[in-house]
Write a protein that holds these residues in place. Structure first.
Motif, short mmCIF file in Angstrom:
data_model
loop_
_atom_site.label_atom_id
_atom_site.label_comp_id
_atom_site.label_asym_id
_atom_site.label_seq_id
_atom_site.Cartn_x
_atom_site.Cartn_y
_atom_site.Cartn_z
N ASP A 2 0.91 -0.99 -0.08
CA ASP A 2 -0.05 -0.01 0.07
C ASP A 2 0.87 1.23 -0.06
O ASP A 2 1.86 1.25 0.67
N ARG A 48 -11.52 10.32 0.23
CA ARG A 48 -11.12 9.01 0.75
C ARG A 48 -12.76 8.04 0.61
O ARG A 48 -12.65 6.85 0.41
N SER A 49 -13.72 8.93 0.83
CA SER A 49 -14.91 8.37 1.07
C SER A 49 -15.30 7.68 -0.47
O SER A 49 -15.89 6.56 -0.63
N THR A 52 -13.06 4.69 -1.30
CA THR A 52 -13.51 3.59 -0.65
C THR A 52 -14.82 3.26 -1.36
O THR A 52 -14.89 1.73 -1.51
N SER A 53 -15.63 3.78 -1.79
CA SER A 53 -16.85 3.33 -2.50
C SER A 53 -16.49 2.68 -3.65
O SER A 53 -17.05 1.68 -4.33
N LYS A 55 -13.73 1.36 -4.75
CA LYS A 55 -12.78 0.16 -4.47
C LYS A 55 -13.88 -0.84 -4.12
O LYS A 55 -13.73 -1.96 -4.45
N ALA A 56 -14.88 -0.47 -3.34
CA ALA A 56 -15.94 -1.59 -2.98
C ALA A 56 -16.61 -2.00 -4.07
O ALA A 56 -17.12 -3.13 -4.31
#
Length: 65
Positions: A2, A48-49, A52-53, A55-56
């Motif tokens: 990472d 970041r949010s 993250t979305s 990536k999910a």
């Protein structure tokens, strides 16, 4: 690996920012700096949010296939 695991570059903007002396700044300048930093924090949290979305969503897509 990472990106979080990588060492920060010596010329990293954040490193320079935290090393800046605050003594020369007036109370008004300190207040302005706080406002700018708080706005930047909100911008980073939003990014970041979003990341993250995304990536999910990508992980869900590849799990189906």
């Amino acid at each position: 690996m990472d990106d979080d695991d990588l060492p920060r570059r010596r010329d990293d903007v954040l490193t320079a920012l935290i090393k800046q002396p605050l003594d020369p700044l007036s109370v008004d300048e300190l207040g302005e700096r706080i406002e700018i930093l708080e706005a930047e924090i909100e911008r980073v949290k939003a990014h970041r949010s979003s990341a993250t979305s995304q990536k999910a969503a990508a992980e869900a897509l590849f799990r189906k296939g």
